[in-house]
Design an enzyme around this catalytic site. Sequence first.
Site, PDB file in Angstrom:
ATOM      1  CD  GLU A  92      -2.517  10.354  -0.886  1.00 18.91           C
ATOM      2  OE1 GLU A  92      -2.777  11.259  -1.701  1.00 18.91           O
ATOM      3  OE2 GLU A  92      -3.344   9.474  -0.556  1.00 18.91           O
ATOM      4  CE  LYS A 128      -3.723  11.185  -7.091  1.00 18.65           C
ATOM      5  NZ  LYS A 128      -4.634  11.231  -5.922  1.00 18.65           N
ATOM      6  CB  CYS A 146      -4.719   8.412  -3.581  1.00 15.50           C
ATOM      7  SG  CYS A 146      -6.374   8.424  -2.819  1.00 15.50           S
TER       8      CYS A 146
END
Length: 528
Positions: A294, A351, A406
């Site tokens: 990430e 995301k 994540c």
Amino acid sequence: MADPDVRPDAAPGGGHREMMALSSAPLAARAARLLTGRARVLPALACGALMALGQAPWNLWYVALAGLVLSIALFSLQRRSGAALAVGWGVGTGYFGLALNWLTEPFQVDAAVTAWMAPFALFLMAAGLALFWGLAFWGAAQAPRSRLFALVVSWSLAELARGYLFTGFPWGLVGYLWEPTDAIQWVAWTGSFGLTLVTLALAALLARGLRGAWMPAALGLVLAAVLLWGGAQMVPPLQNLGDRPVVRLIQPNAPQTQKWDRAYVPVFFERQVDFTAAPAQDGLPRPDLIVWPETAVPRLLENAEAELRVITDAALPGRVVLGIQRSEGYDYFNSLALVAQGPKVEAVYDKHHLVPFGEYMPFRELFRHINVSGIAARAEGGYSAGPGAELIDLGGQMGMALPLICYEAVFPQDLRGAARPELLLQITNDAWFGNFSGPYQHLAQARIRAIEQGLPLLRAANTGVSAVIDGAGRVLKALPLNEAGFLDTRLPPPLRQTLYSRTGDLPVLGLLALLMLLAFVPRRRNFD
């Protein structure tokens, strides 16, 4: 099963009279009076802490189960609903306070400004999540029939609510205590919330045994044996990976205090490029896919052509998946990009399940005055959310992948927002979580997602733990925490489509609704 109330002879005259009574009572009566008096929250906190020891890195599942049984037994001693609420809140606070100790770590990144907030943040988070459990205990105490049965139902419903309400936070579900054992394989059938329901039912049966009811205790032991033995029978055999594509996971090990430091940015970027260009390991061919973690590229996607060219040249003949930020107007996104030689950006995923206070500020005008926005994201208001779960095509034998950035891997429901893929692909920066419990708990939940879906999972983490996990939840290969490096391995194929991947949480919700009716609707009296 009936669950008769135990009414302690509580003295209303305060602590002095209570202690006098304790000194003259038999040992069992003393214990009962202490556990139902003003000090009841202290043993509740201890029970919750015992439960937390089932989470990584301790993995003491049997201690956690004992703490769960004692928590339910403590509830059964409470006569009043207010006392039950206090016990439930105490158990939850002890549990979340220990299990989520890693929540203090992000506040140490800029310690001079935010370190003072760390203990307050941990307590408020633990105490806030504990309200779900406190309300479950309070409701169960008012049930017209068996209060333990009602507690199993209401506590299970509270855990389900915790996973969905207020953006959800199903970290450390009660059922996760089985993660170190083969019993975790049941999530392929029941999902994590269903396994939590079964776990609470098992603990309630054992708690009845502490009150001298041998039949419920025997049933509890049988259920425990079924969970453990049955889970072992469900573990699929290892798959043949002989002709599968080769993947490489990159772990640069960039501490969060240095990750965006101008002096270190080139160091970490060059380290990842060197790992990308390195010869293949273990006699394998060059990787077909290389995965960076990430926010691995220190530039916005629309301005990163030079960096992407360097990366894709080093990756030849493979392609690269990497974490990068991008912007559209005033909106910033935490993104994953699939890039090929050119450089050519073949796919982008933004995301969509953002971290409150970590990636966006719910009340930014308020928190701006105490400088909390500094821990959220590079943009003043944090990131914007993407449109939702979507697949990216990795091509060839790899096929379609579901990207997870994540803590999106923490949510079972987020893995069912798109068509069934061939693999799960998680990129993360667990440097925020410290070096003790957070990264290992995050890895454990990634394993559970793989089992629930019957799909392999590739996990590239900035500081670790990067891992290749098969559809049975086995970690086939991993890089240790806080170690820079890369690993090459063949990609496991998908396993069978699980029952949970077809149905999701709807069957558990329906079952809980039915059980709520059984537990809380009073019986009709017969006046004939």
